[in-house]
Write an enzyme that holds these catalytic residues in place. Sequence first.
Site, PDB file in Angstrom:
ATOM      1  N   SER A 177       0.855  -1.189   0.000  1.00 29.12           N
ATOM      2  CA  SER A 177       0.000   0.000   0.000  1.00 29.12           C
ATOM      3  C   SER A 177       0.883   1.227   0.000  1.00 29.12           C
ATOM      4  O   SER A 177       2.056   1.179   0.411  1.00 29.12           O
ATOM      5  CB  SER A 177      -0.879   0.008   1.260  1.00 29.12           C
ATOM      6  OG  SER A 177      -1.516   1.261   1.437  1.00 29.12           O
ATOM      7  N   TYR A 190      -2.734  -1.020  10.287  1.00 29.81           N
ATOM      8  CA  TYR A 190      -2.720  -1.404   8.871  1.00 29.81           C
ATOM      9  C   TYR A 190      -1.447  -0.919   8.185  1.00 29.81           C
ATOM     10  O   TYR A 190      -0.767  -1.679   7.485  1.00 29.81           O
ATOM     11  CB  TYR A 190      -3.959  -0.808   8.194  1.00 29.81           C
ATOM     12  CG  TYR A 190      -4.028  -0.969   6.702  1.00 29.81           C
ATOM     13  CD1 TYR A 190      -4.501  -2.145   6.126  1.00 29.81           C
ATOM     14  CD2 TYR A 190      -3.657   0.080   5.855  1.00 29.81           C
ATOM     15  CE1 TYR A 190      -4.589  -2.274   4.748  1.00 29.81           C
ATOM     16  CE2 TYR A 190      -3.747  -0.045   4.483  1.00 29.81           C
ATOM     17  CZ  TYR A 190      -4.214  -1.219   3.935  1.00 29.81           C
ATOM     18  OH  TYR A 190      -4.298  -1.340   2.574  1.00 29.81           O
TER      19      TYR A 190
END
Length: 284
Positions: A177, A190
């Site tokens: 990400s 996350y």
Amino acid sequence: MDHPRPPFPEQSQDLPGYTEQMQPVPDHGEDSYRGSGRLAGLTALVTGADSGIGRAVALAYAREGADVAVSFLSESAEADRTRHLIEDAGQRALLLPGDIQSAEHCRDIVARTADQFGRLDVLVNNAAHQMQYDTFEDIPDEEWELTFRINIFSMFYLSKAAVPLMKQGGSIINTASVNADMPNPGLLAYASTKGAIQNFSAGLAQSLGPRGIRVNCVAPGPVWTPLIPATLPAESVANFGANYPMGRPAQPAELASAYVMLADPASSYTSGATIAVTGGKPFI
């Protein structure tokens, strides 16, 4: 192609979220992706393939000629839809429900994929969990542990089980990400796992290089998937992706080509790379 742009309707869902309840409904390439045989004869296991990026990847792989095993958390119409897309492309689909937090389950689905298809060429570690918190102190211990178990522990379990079954030319593709390098403080757990995924991938690529097995990452920016209304406040969902150069989030279909390229045997010297799909935002 004209893609949806924010503002979107304010919306929220319970985890894990459902594709058909989203406004607008995400595009996985159902009407746009055209294959050209780039993965003909290969088999792939894709986690989190019932919806979102995983569904788009499974669809693209099937239309490129691969059989696809679909790993997902629990039985739902979401996984059946992915299965139909694979089979409509003329390829075999294998549904593998269960929780990838379990090392035993990870080993089982890898073995079942190889048994069903007779080989395993591509592993896509895509399934992920996120939850937003206003402050660091708000993050429960259990939430921190859950995020790491789903996002990074499973990647270790699955890769460890898959590598002995892969021949030279095998490919492991991990979903990282933009949060790996530009962490959103509201998504601290996350973001921390995504940084770990990028490091894990770079190290594993070096370890497996002599065996001819490639390891790479895709680092998406904002992507319009069910995880968004299921984990972010409704007002954040309404403007999701608006702060990126293209002024919108990606549709899952727009990620698929990166995963195809990394799985393609023609990319035989691409390993240890991170492919950023960020709509123009620099990935440092």
